[in-house]
Structure formats: structure tokens, C-alpha cells
Scaffold this motif. Structure first.
Motif, PDB file in Angstrom:
ATOM      1  N   TYR A   7     -71.331 -28.237   3.732  1.00 51.59           N
ATOM      2  CA  TYR A   7     -72.074 -27.033   3.389  1.00 51.59           C
ATOM      3  C   TYR A   7     -71.888 -25.913   4.403  1.00 51.59           C
ATOM      4  O   TYR A   7     -72.205 -24.762   4.125  1.00 51.59           O
ATOM      5  CB  TYR A   7     -73.550 -27.370   3.177  1.00 51.59           C
ATOM      6  N   ASP A  48     -89.749 -29.277   4.489  1.00 50.29           N
ATOM      7  CA  ASP A  48     -88.669 -29.337   3.499  1.00 50.29           C
ATOM      8  C   ASP A  48     -87.408 -29.821   4.215  1.00 50.29           C
ATOM      9  O   ASP A  48     -86.807 -29.085   4.995  1.00 50.29           O
ATOM     10  CB  ASP A  48     -88.445 -27.943   2.895  1.00 50.29           C
ATOM     11  N   ALA A  50     -83.513 -31.168   4.282  1.00 49.02           N
ATOM     12  CA  ALA A  50     -82.331 -30.763   3.509  1.00 49.02           C
ATOM     13  C   ALA A  50     -82.668 -29.494   2.744  1.00 49.02           C
ATOM     14  O   ALA A  50     -82.470 -29.396   1.531  1.00 49.02           O
ATOM     15  CB  ALA A  50     -81.855 -31.872   2.576  1.00 49.02           C
ATOM     16  N   CYS A  51     -83.176 -28.510   3.471  1.00 48.99           N
ATOM     17  CA  CYS A  51     -83.707 -27.288   2.866  1.00 48.99           C
ATOM     18  C   CYS A  51     -82.643 -26.380   2.280  1.00 48.99           C
ATOM     19  O   CYS A  51     -82.954 -25.496   1.482  1.00 48.99           O
ATOM     20  CB  CYS A  51     -84.544 -26.514   3.884  1.00 48.99           C
ATOM     21  N   GLY A  52     -81.370 -26.564   2.682  1.00 48.34           N
ATOM     22  CA  GLY A  52     -80.340 -25.664   2.181  1.00 48.34           C
ATOM     23  C   GLY A  52     -80.660 -24.227   2.519  1.00 48.34           C
ATOM     24  O   GLY A  52     -81.045 -23.909   3.646  1.00 48.34           O
ATOM     25  N   ASP A  72     -82.296 -28.470   7.985  1.00 48.29           N
ATOM     26  CA  ASP A  72     -81.025 -28.835   7.359  1.00 48.29           C
ATOM     27  C   ASP A  72     -80.002 -29.124   8.445  1.00 48.29           C
ATOM     28  O   ASP A  72     -80.025 -28.522   9.525  1.00 48.29           O
ATOM     29  CB  ASP A  72     -80.515 -27.715   6.450  1.00 48.29           C
ATOM     30  N   SER A  74     -76.876 -28.487   8.162  1.00 47.40           N
ATOM     31  CA  SER A  74     -75.859 -27.447   8.116  1.00 47.40           C
ATOM     32  C   SER A  74     -76.356 -26.160   8.769  1.00 47.40           C
ATOM     33  O   SER A  74     -77.304 -25.525   8.302  1.00 47.40           O
ATOM     34  CB  SER A  74     -75.460 -27.152   6.665  1.00 47.40           C
ATOM     35  N   MET A  77     -76.189 -23.224   6.251  1.00 51.55           N
ATOM     36  CA  MET A  77     -77.276 -23.144   5.284  1.00 51.55           C
ATOM     37  C   MET A  77     -78.545 -22.620   5.947  1.00 51.55           C
ATOM     38  O   MET A  77     -79.283 -21.817   5.355  1.00 51.55           O
ATOM     39  CB  MET A  77     -77.529 -24.509   4.647  1.00 51.55           C
ATOM     40  N   VAL A  78     -78.809 -23.038   7.166  1.00 54.58           N
ATOM     41  CA  VAL A  78     -79.979 -22.532   7.886  1.00 54.58           C
ATOM     42  C   VAL A  78     -79.818 -21.043   8.176  1.00 54.58           C
ATOM     43  O   VAL A  78     -80.784 -20.273   8.081  1.00 54.58           O
ATOM     44  CB  VAL A  78     -80.204 -23.335   9.183  1.00 54.58           C
ATOM     45  N   TYR A  94     -87.098 -22.188  10.060  1.00 58.79           N
ATOM     46  CA  TYR A  94     -85.947 -23.020   9.708  1.00 58.79           C
ATOM     47  C   TYR A  94     -85.285 -23.567  10.962  1.00 58.79           C
ATOM     48  O   TYR A  94     -85.067 -22.835  11.933  1.00 58.79           O
ATOM     49  CB  TYR A  94     -84.934 -22.215   8.899  1.00 58.79           C
ATOM     50  N   ASP A  98     -80.396 -33.137  11.997  1.00 61.03           N
ATOM     51  CA  ASP A  98     -79.941 -34.236  11.145  1.00 61.03           C
ATOM     52  C   ASP A  98     -81.169 -35.025  10.703  1.00 61.03           C
ATOM     53  O   ASP A  98     -81.973 -35.462  11.522  1.00 61.03           O
ATOM     54  CB  ASP A  98     -78.994 -35.124  11.951  1.00 61.03           C
ATOM     55  N   LEU A 116     -81.229 -35.242  -0.554  1.00 57.94           N
ATOM     56  CA  LEU A 116     -81.016 -35.641   0.837  1.00 57.94           C
ATOM     57  C   LEU A 116     -80.485 -37.064   0.919  1.00 57.94           C
ATOM     58  O   LEU A 116     -79.421 -37.307   1.496  1.00 57.94           O
ATOM     59  CB  LEU A 116     -82.326 -35.546   1.628  1.00 57.94           C
TER      60      LEU A 116
END
Length: 246
Positions: A7, A48, A50-52, A72, A74, A77-78, A94, A98, A116
Motif C-alpha cells: 500500500y 481503527d 489497518a485504517c488505510g 496502519d 503503511s 496510507m497514514v 493517525y 504494525d 487486517l
């Protein structure tokens, strides 16, 4: 050191596809329905994982949850989630982390985890993810986890927004190489775990109650008709896993 993920490469394109894929819209509607069942979230903390790019985090904030923390693995993504937060502040924080190594960030009334646990390559990692999330829940807290269903329908392009490209056997679970049906297609991959695998990991992590809820679909609109959603319900792409503390 931050782990680089798929991602980090497809971040913005993935976020755009997620906002417009029918199964993602159904997932959000299902989560919203489940959050209503959790009672009044106003002023109660929510996590949340794996918030993407923060779509579910914003949904939690919209229900009045506070504070809301999105996490997240990634960094890209954050970054996207933080950019949206600057444009439309919801009071969401945010963090890059991991899920399998998530520290205790608080005692949350509810935790969401949309797609997730299917990224865990082994049972040990999956169990570590559940354990870390449970450690962040209040004694009466609830985990709402969206996980993909298995079935031959994944090979169909259809109108739901994604399809299976290749199922790669090996390891503890097959690797599912997928793509969003965009131009050009957006690739992504996850591991094909069964419901029993998720349930086992949740119970080994200490959750006392584990149950499943079928996908709920939103009212028809100009994009997706009543007939479309009726067909979708014959083979929904995901299910909601509801885990509670003992």
C-alpha cells in the motif's frame, strides 16, 4: 524502522478504488449498522486498526467516538489519512504501526479492523494481531473485524469492483493475488484464511465471545440498483466478525 508494504506503492489509487467499489460500500454500511448496535459512542474512545486512508476512522468520529486513533503499517496510507484530516478535521490521530506489534495505546470501547487479519501470512502473526488488539480494548470492549469470504465468486469480474487474478498455494494459507477493476487495474494481495482460522486466533488471544454477522447492503441508488444488491447478497465478498472480551 517502518515496514514497506504494497500500500506504500498503490496508496492513492487504492484509496480511490476503495471509495468506489461496491463491496467496500457494503462493508462500511455493515460496520455502521454494527456500531449502532454498540450503543452510544459519544465521548468513548475508538481504535481503527489497518485504517488505510481513514474512511472507517472518519465513520467512527461521525458516530461521536472520541478520541479516535487510526493505525496502519503503511506510511503512505497514514500520510493520505493525515492529509484528509487536515482538509476536514475530525479530531482523529493517525499513527504508523504494525498491528502484530501494536503497543497499548489506550483502553478503547470499540476497535475496528477492516481487512487486517487476512494479511497475516502465518497463524502466529494472526494470533499476535488479535492479541494486540485485545490488549487495547476496555474490559467491555468490542472488536468489529471485516474479513473476506472465500468462494469461486472471487474469480468473477462482476460489478463489485475486484476480482481474483491468481490463487497461489503454499505456506499456511494460499496467497490471493487480486486486482481492483480500474483503468489501469490496481493490484493487491492477501492470504486466504477460513472462518475457523480467524475464530481460533481470536479465542487463543483471549476473546470470550466470537460471532459472525452477514454483510448488510445499503439502499439502492443511481450506481447500484435493488437487483444489483440482491445479486450481491447471493455471494457477498465479506463478513463481519464480532469479538468481545470475556
Amino acid at each position: 524502522m517502518t515496514k514497506k508494504t504494497q500500500y506504500d506503492v498503490i496508496g492513492r489509487r487504492y484509496a480511490e478504488m476503495k471509495e468506489n467499489a461496491a463491496f467496500c460500500v457494503a462493508d462500511s454500511y455493515t460496520l455502521l449498522d454494527a456500531l449502532r448496535a454498540c450503543g452510544d459512542l459519544r465521548g468513548r474512545p475508538a481504535l481503527d486498526v489497518a485504517c488505510g486512508h481513514g474512511d472507517i476512522s472518519r465513520l467512527l468520529a461521525g458516530r461521536g467516538a472520541a478520541p479516535v486513533i487510526g493505525v496502519d503499517v503503511s506510511a503512505e496510507m497514514v500520510r493520505l489519512a493525515r492529509a484528509l484530516e487536515r482538509q476536514d478535521p475530525r479530531g482523529i490521530q493517525y499513527l504508523v504501526a504494525d498491528a502484530a506489534e501494536l503497543p497499548v495505546l489506550g483502553s478503547f470501547a470499540v476497535a475496528t479492523a477492516s481487512y487486517l487479519f487476512n494479511y497475516a501470512p502465518t497463524r502466529a502473526v494472526k494470533r499476535a494481531m488479535f492479541t494486540a488488539v485485545r490488549a487495547n480494548l476496555a474490559p467491555d470492549g468490542t472488536l468489529l473485524a471485516v474479513v473476506p469470504n472465500t468462494g469461486p465468486f472471487l474469480e468473477e469480474a462482476g460489478a463489485t469492483g475486484a476480482r481474483l487474478v491468481e490463487r497461489v498455494p503454499g505456506g499456511e494459507a494460499p496467497l490471493m493475488r487480486m486486482e481492483f477493476l480500474s483503468d489501469p487495474p490496481v493490484p493487491f494481495a492477501y492470504y486466504e484464511w477460513q472462518r475457523a482460522d480467524y475464530e481460533q486466533a481470536a479465542r487463543e488471544a483471549g476473546f470470550g465471545t466470537v460471532r459472525w454477522q452477514s454483510t448488510r447492503t445499503p439502499p439502492p441508488d443511481e450506481r447500484w440498483s435493488t437487483a444489483f444488491w440482491a445479486d450481491y447478497q447471493q455471494a457477498p465478498r465479506s463478513s463481519l466478525m464480532i469479538c468481545r472480551q470475556p
